[in-house]
Write an enzyme that holds these catalytic residues in place. Structure first.
Site, PDB file in Angstrom:
ATOM      1  N   ILE A  82     -16.125  45.839   3.750  1.00  7.73           N
ATOM      2  CA  ILE A  82     -16.837  45.440   4.985  1.00  7.73           C
ATOM      3  C   ILE A  82     -17.075  46.591   6.111  1.00  7.73           C
ATOM      4  O   ILE A  82     -17.691  46.437   7.142  1.00  7.73           O
ATOM      5  CB  ILE A  82     -16.242  44.369   5.783  1.00  7.73           C
ATOM      6  CG1 ILE A  82     -14.702  44.588   6.127  1.00  7.73           C
ATOM      7  CG2 ILE A  82     -16.319  43.038   4.821  1.00  7.73           C
ATOM      8  CD1 ILE A  82     -14.108  43.598   6.784  1.00  7.73           C
ATOM      9  N   VAL A  92     -15.834  51.159   7.046  1.00  2.60           N
ATOM     10  CA  VAL A  92     -15.289  52.265   7.100  1.00  2.60           C
ATOM     11  C   VAL A  92     -14.662  52.520   8.259  1.00  2.60           C
ATOM     12  O   VAL A  92     -15.378  52.993   9.288  1.00  2.60           O
ATOM     13  CB  VAL A  92     -16.088  53.690   6.493  1.00  2.60           C
ATOM     14  CG1 VAL A  92     -15.304  54.722   6.406  1.00  2.60           C
ATOM     15  CG2 VAL A  92     -16.935  53.082   5.155  1.00  2.60           C
ATOM     16  N   GLY A 145      -9.997  55.317   6.510  1.00  2.00           N
ATOM     17  CA  GLY A 145     -10.108  54.816   5.006  1.00  2.00           C
ATOM     18  C   GLY A 145     -11.077  53.705   5.113  1.00  2.00           C
ATOM     19  O   GLY A 145     -11.650  53.304   6.207  1.00  2.00           O
ATOM     20  N   GLU A 146     -11.180  52.860   4.132  1.00  2.00           N
ATOM     21  CA  GLU A 146     -12.305  51.697   4.045  1.00  2.00           C
ATOM     22  C   GLU A 146     -11.385  50.461   4.630  1.00  2.00           C
ATOM     23  O   GLU A 146     -10.040  50.467   4.458  1.00  2.00           O
ATOM     24  CB  GLU A 146     -12.475  51.388   2.628  1.00  2.00           C
ATOM     25  CG  GLU A 146     -13.297  52.559   1.843  1.00  2.00           C
ATOM     26  CD  GLU A 146     -13.677  52.252   0.573  1.00  2.00           C
ATOM     27  OE1 GLU A 146     -14.846  52.399   0.124  1.00  2.00           O
ATOM     28  OE2 GLU A 146     -12.796  51.797  -0.388  1.00  2.00           O
ATOM     29  N   ASP A 172     -10.427  52.507  25.570  1.00  2.00           N
ATOM     30  CA  ASP A 172     -11.815  52.336  24.818  1.00  2.00           C
ATOM     31  C   ASP A 172     -12.423  50.984  24.708  1.00  2.00           C
ATOM     32  O   ASP A 172     -12.799  50.587  23.701  1.00  2.00           O
ATOM     33  CB  ASP A 172     -11.462  53.057  23.408  1.00  2.00           C
ATOM     34  CG  ASP A 172     -12.610  53.425  22.781  1.00  2.00           C
ATOM     35  OD1 ASP A 172     -13.790  53.526  23.373  1.00  2.00           O
ATOM     36  OD2 ASP A 172     -12.742  53.462  21.325  1.00  2.00           O
TER      37      ASP A 172
END
EC number: 2.7.10.1
Length: 900
Positions: free
Chosen positions: A543, A545, A549-550, A662
Site C-alpha cells: 500500500i 513505500v 522499505g515497503e 512533522d
C-alpha cells in the site's frame, strides 16, 4: 443494450417542392427527399410520412433523422433567403387519413440544425435523435417543414425501447416498454417462492434496475443459474433459502434427490431443536498451549476448535485443573480462579490465576455440544505446564544501604525470587529533581544491573534525586510499571529524605523517555515494544513505500479476536545496523503512547531476518489524500470533528513533554469511521532539559510549509511550534487537501511569513475556524493557544453547530492560487482543458466538451446556471469554477499572491 423496434416502415409522401433525388454518400447510392428553394423568401415546403401505428403502452418514441444541409455561403448572392435548418412536426390520429393533409393538425417538435454543413462535393451527413411524446392516439404522422434550406433527408428511423424479458433473482419479468421509469411485477420461477410479489424497475433507456423481493429456492432445491434444481443424492437443503445444498453429515444415511434432511444412522440421533446438519458429538480440542501472563501467578490457555463439530452451533468448552505426580492426581482446589470461568466457555481460551510457583499443573479441556450427553466417549485435550517466569517480578521497595556526601548505595527486593536457571536484570533510572522547574524533567541516566543493589558515585551535594527501578526479563522485557519513586537528598550534614510510595498509591508519571539515551538500543526496543511471532503475521498487498522499505496491508492473528487488519512496515534488504536501529527507533517511540488519536503500535518483529513494524490498519490512508476530490462532500461540522481528534492526540503528546516536529495532514491517518490519528514519528524528538523546553535539531530536514518561524530560524522546536503546524493542518483540512502556499517555493514561503503574510481562509471555511488558525500562526509563540485550549475551543464549536454557519471572507485570486488570464507563458489559456487542469477540475473536461464549450471566450460567457447544466453538481466544485471565471474576467487577477 436496449432493444429497439421499428414502429412502421417510413414511406414518405411529399407536397410542395420536396423531390426524390439519387444521392451518392461515401460511395453508396441513396434515394433522398431533397428541397433547395432558396431564391425567394417565405418558403413553406412540407413532407409527411405515412400513418405510423403506435404500440399500446408506448407513450413516447424516438425519431432518428439522417440528413445533409448545404452551407448557404456556397450560393453567393443567391443566398439571401437561404436557411440552414428545417422543422420536425407530429400529428396524432386514430385512423389513417390518407392524403388528407392540413398543416393545422401538426404540432412542432423541434428545429433541426446540422452539426456540419456541406460546402463542396463531399457530403457531410448529420444524425440527430429527438424524443416525441406523450402520445395517446392509435397512430401518428411525422411532418418535415422546409422554410428555405437546401436540405436532403436520407433516412427517418422511428423506434421505441423495451426492457427485454429477463430472469433476475430467481424471478421472471415480462418484456416491458421503456417509456419512463416504471415498476414491473414478476413471478418466481418454478420451485422458488417469495413472501411478496417480486418487483423490479424498467428505466427509460431499456435497462432493468433495483430488483426487489428476492425469490428463494424451496427446501431440497438450490439455485443453479436462473433455475432451482433438486439437490443431488447424498446432499440436502433444510429450508427455503438461497443456500447451496450440503453434503449429508457424517453418521447419516445417503439421501435421495431433492432431500430436505438426511436421516441419522442407527445409534446416532439429533434432538428436535437441533439443526439438520448435526449428527454427532464433537471431537477433542486441538493444539492446546499455555502462555504466562504479566503479573503474579497468571497464565492463559489457548486451543483450536475440534476438527469434528457435528455441524452444531452450540459448541462449548470446560476446563479441569489437577496437580499430578507419578502415583495420582488431585484437584487444584478452590484457590485457583478461571476467567471467565471453568465451564460453558464459548471462546477457545481461558485465563487461570492464583497459581503457585514451580508447580506442575495438568489442565484438561473438553469440547461439548447438545448431544455430548448421549455419547459414552469424552474426547479431551491435556497439557501439563508450570508458570514461565521469564516475566520479571515487581520491585516494591527501595532501601538506602549507605551514603556519603557525593554517593549512595541502594538495594531493593523483588516480589519473588526467579528460578535458578533465570537471572533477572534490573534497570535503574535516576535524575536530579529540580523543584524550580514546572513539571517533570524527562532526561534520565540509565544503568542495567545484574544484582539487586548498586553504589552510585559522582552525585552533587545538597541535590534531590529521583530513582526508579524495573526488573527486566532475560530478553530485556520490562516488569510492571507500578514501581517505586524514591527521592533522596544528599547533604553534607548526612541528612536523608526517603519518600516511598506503595504500588497502589503511586500515580504513573506522564513521561516520554528518549530511546537515544540508552547505550544499547535493543534494550529500549524490548522495554517499550511487544515482540511478535512472525507466524501470526500475513502480508496481503503493498500500500506504499516508506523511507526504509515497503508498507503492506496484512492481517495479524490475535487469540480471541481472530484475524485483525494491520499495516506492516518492512526493512528493505541490504540494510546496515544503523539503518536497522533508525527503523526500529520509531517503534520504540510509538510504543510509549496509548491514545485513541495516536496510531496504535501492535508490535515489532526483530528476531527475524527482515525486521517489521506492525501497526493498526487505517482504511482511508493519509488525511490529505483522503480529502482531495471530496470538496463539498464532507460538511464543515464533520471536518471540525476530525480536527478535534487530531488536537486531542497532540494534547496527549504535549502532556508527555513530547514534540512531534512533522505534524502535517500527510502524517495523519484516517480509519473507516473517519477518526483521525497522528502518526509518523520519524522526525520527532523529546524536549530537552532547558528553561524553554526546546530541542535543537542535528541538521535534519525541516518541512518549511508546516514549521513555525522560530523553528526555521533557530532550529528549535516546542509544543508551541507544533501548534503552528496544527494551524497549517487545519487549513489543509478546510481546503480539502490543497497544498499550503500552493506553488510558492520554500524561499518565497519564508519571506512571506516574515513579512506577516498568512494563508487566506479556504473557500466555505467557518469564520471561527479561520480565527483559530490565525491564533496558531501568531509570531510570538508564547501567545499561541495550547493544545488544551484548542481542544476545549473545538468542543464548544461542536456543541454549538450554529457557530460554524458564519463563513470567513474569501478571495478567489489568493485562495485558489489562480493563474489568472494566462497560461505559463503569459498568453491566454490555449484550451479549456488547460484551464480546467490549472484549477484542478480536470474531471469535467468531457462535460465541457459535450456541452460545446471548446473556447475560452465561451468559458468567460458562462453563468452560474450554465455551469450546473454542464453537469457540475458539487457545491464546492461549482464555486471553484465560478470563482475561477471571475478571476479570468478580472484584468488585475494576474498579480502574484504578494501583490494581492
Amino acid at each position: 443494450s436496449p432493444h429497439k423496434a421499428h414502429l412502421a416502415a417510413v414511406n414518405v409522401s411529399w407536397c410542395s417542392t420536396w423531390e426524390i433525388v439519387q444521392t451518392v454518400v461515401n460511395g453508396t447510392l441513396f434515394y433522398t427527399y431533397s428541397v433547395c428553394s432558396i431564391e425567394t423568401t417565405e418558403q413553406d415546403n412540407w413532407l409527411r410520412t405515412t400513418f405510423i401505428q403506435r404500440r399500446p403502452g408506448t407513450s413516447r418514441v424516438s425519431v432518428e433523422l439522417s440528413f445533409v444541409v448545404r452551407d448557404c455561403n456556397t450560393f453567393g448572392g443567391a443566398s439571401v433567403a437561404c436557411k440552414e435548418t428545417f422543422n420536425l412536426f407530429i400529428s396524432e390520429a386514430d385512423a389513417d387519413v390518407g392524403t388528407n393533409f392540413r398543416k393545422g393538425q401538426f404540432r412542432k417538435v423541434a428545429t433541426i440544425a446540422p452539426d456540419e454543413v456541406t460546402q463542396g462535393r463531399v457530403l457531410k451527413v448529420n444524425t440527430e435523435t429527438k424524443t416525441v411524446g406523450p402520445l395517446s392516439k392509435k397512430g401518428f404522422y411525422l411532418g418535415f417543414q422546409d422554410v428555405g434550406a437546401c436540405v436532403a433527408l436520407l433516412s427517418v428511423r422511428v423506434y421505441y425501447k423495451t426492457c427485454p424479458s429477463t430472469v433476475q433473482s430467481l424471478a421472471v419479468f415480462p418484456e416491458t416498454v421503456a417509456d419512463a421509469l416504471r415498476e414491473v411485477e414478476g413471478a418466481c420461477i418454478e420451485n422458488a417462492v417469495s413472501q411478496a410479489t417480486p418487483r423490479i424497475y424498467c428505466t427509460a433507456e431499456g435497462k432493468w434496475v433495483v430488483p426487489m423481493v428476492q425469490c428463494q429456492c424451496l427446501a431440497g432445491y438450490e439455485a443453479t443459474g436462473d433455475s432451482c434444481q433438486a439437490c443431488k443424492p447424498g446432499y440436502f437443503k433444510p429450508s427455503v433459502s438461497n443456500d447451496l445444498c450440503q453434503v449429508c453429515p457424517d453418521n447419516t444415511k445417503p439421501s435421495a434427490s431433492g432431500a430436505s434432511e438426511c436421516l441419522c444412522e442407527e445409534g446416532f440421533f439429533r434432538a428436535p431443536s437441533d439443526p439438520p446438519t448435526s449428527a454427532s458429538p464433537p471431537s477433542a480440542p486441538r493444539d492446546l498451549t499455555s502462555m504466562t501472563l504479566p503479573g503474579e501467578g497468571k497464565l492463559q490457555l489457548f486451543w483450536s476448535p475440534p476438527l469434528v463439530t457435528g455441524g452444531r452451533s452450540d459448541l462449548m468448552y470446560s476446563v479441569v485443573c489437577k496437580l499430578c505426580d507419578e502415583a495420582s492426581c488431585i484437584p487444584c482446589g478452590e484457590k485457583i480462579r478461571f476467567e471467565p470461568g471453568p465451564t460453558n466457555l464459548q471462546d477457545p481460551t481461558v485465563v487461570v490465576s492464583d497459581l503457585d510457583s514451580h508447580l506442575n499443573y495438568t489442565f484438561t479441556v473438553e469440547a461439548q455440544s447438545g448431544v455430548s450427553q448421549f455419547s459414552a466417549e469424552r474426547p479431551t485435550a491435556t497439557i501439563t505446564t508450570a508458570l514461565d517466569y521469564t516475566d520479571p517480578p515487581k520491585v516494591t521497595e527501595i532501601h538506602l544501604a549507605d551514603r556519603s556526601p557525593t554517593s549512595l548505595s541502594l538495594s531493593w527486593t523483588p516480589t519473588r525470587r526467579p528460578p535458578a536457571h533465570i537471572n533477572h536484570r534490573y534497570e535503574l533510572m535516576y535524575r536530579r529533581k529540580d523543584d524550580s522547574t514546572e513539571g517533570d524533567v524527562t532526561t534520565y541516566k540509565v544503568l542495567i544491573l545484574d544484582k539487586s543493589f548498586v553504589q552510585i558515585d559522582g552525585l552533587l551535594p545538597a541535590t534531590t534525586y529521583t530513582f526508579r527501578v524495573h526488573a527486566l526479563g532475560p530478553e530485556g522485557n520490562p516488569g510492571s510499571y507500578s514501581l517505586m519513586h524514591v527521592c533522596i537528598s544528599v547533604i553534607y550534614t548526612a541528612y536523608f529524605l526517603i519518600m516511598t510510595f506503595s504500588p497502589d498509591q503511586h500515580k504513573p508519571l506522564k513521561m516520554y523517555i528518549d530511546p537515544h539515551t540508552y547505550e544499547d538500543p535493543n534494550i529500549a526496543i524490548h522495554k517499550f515494544v511487544t515482540e511478535i511471532d512472525p507466524s501470526v503475521i500475513g502480508k496481503q498487498k503493498v500500500i506504499g513505500v516508506g523511507e526504509f522499505g515497503e508498507v503492506f496491508r496484512g492481517v495479524m492473528k490475535i487469540p480471541g479476536r481472530g484475524e485483525v487488519p494491520v499495516a506492516i512496515k518492512t526493512l528493505k534488504p541490504g540494510y546496515s545496523e544503523k539503518q536497522r536501529q533508525d527503523f526500529l527507533s520509531e517503534a520504540t517511540i510509538m510504543g510509549q503512547f496509548s491514545h485513541p488519536n495516536i496510531i496504535h503500535l501492535e508490535g515489532v518483529i526483530t528476531k527475524f531476518k527482515h525486521a517489521m513494524i506492525v501497526t493498526e490498519y487505517m482504511e482511508n490512508g493519509a488525511l490529505d489524500t483522503h480529502l482531495k476530490g471530496r470538496d463539498g462532500e464532507i460538511p464543515p461540522y464533520q471536518l471540525v470533528g476530525m480536527l478535534r481528534g487530531i488536537a486531542a492526540g497532540m494534547k496527549y503528546l504535549s502532556d508527555m513533554n513530547y514534540v512531534h516536529r512533522d505534524l502535517a495532514a500527510r502524517n495523519v491517518l484516517v480509519n473507516g469511521n473517519l477518526e483521525c490519528k497522528v502518526s509518523d514519528f520519524g522526525l520527532s524528538r523529546v524536549l530537552e532539559d532547558d528553561a524553554e523546553g526546546t530541542y535543537t535539531t542535528r541538521g535534519g530536514k525541516i518541512p518549511i510549509r508546516w514549521t513555525a518561524p522560530e523553528a526555521i530560524a533557530y532550529r528549535k522546536f516546542t509544543s508551541a511550534s507544533d501548534v503552528w503546524s496544527f494551524g497549517i493542518v487545519m487549513w489543509e483540512v478546510m481546503a480539502f487537501g490543497e497544498r499550503p502556499y500552493w506553488d510558492m517555493s520554500n524561499h518565497e514561503v519564508m519571506k512571506a511569513i516574515n513579512e506577516n503574510f498568512r494563508l487566506p481562509a479556504p473557500m466555505d471555511c467557518p469564520s471561527t475556524i479561520y480565527q483559530l488558525m490565525l491564533q496558531c500562526w501568531l509570531h510570538e509563540r508564547l501567545k499561541r493557544p495550547r493544545f488544551l485550549d484548542i481542544v476545549n475551543f473545538l468542543d464548544k464549536l461542536l456543541k454549538s453547530p450554529e457557530s460554524l454557519k458564519t463563513i470567513a471572507d474569501f478571495d478567489p485570486r489568493v485562495s485558489i492560487r489562480l493563474p489568472s488570464t494566462s497560461g505559463g507563458d503569459g498568453t491566454m489559456f490555449r484550451s479549456v482543458a488547460e484551464w480546467l487542469e490549472s484549477i484542478k477540475m480536470s474531471q469535467y473536461k468531457e462535460s465541457f466538451a459535450r456541452a460545446g464549450i471548446t473556447t475560452m471566450e465561451q468559458v468567460l460567457a458562462l453563468r452560474h446556471e450554465d455551469i450546473r447544466n454542464i453537469g457540475v453538481r458539487l457545491p464546492g466544485h461549482m464555486k471553484r469554477i465560478a470563482y475561477s471565471i471571475l478571476g479570468l474576467k478580472d484584468e488585475t487577477s494576474s498579480l502574484s499572491v504578494f501583490a494581492v
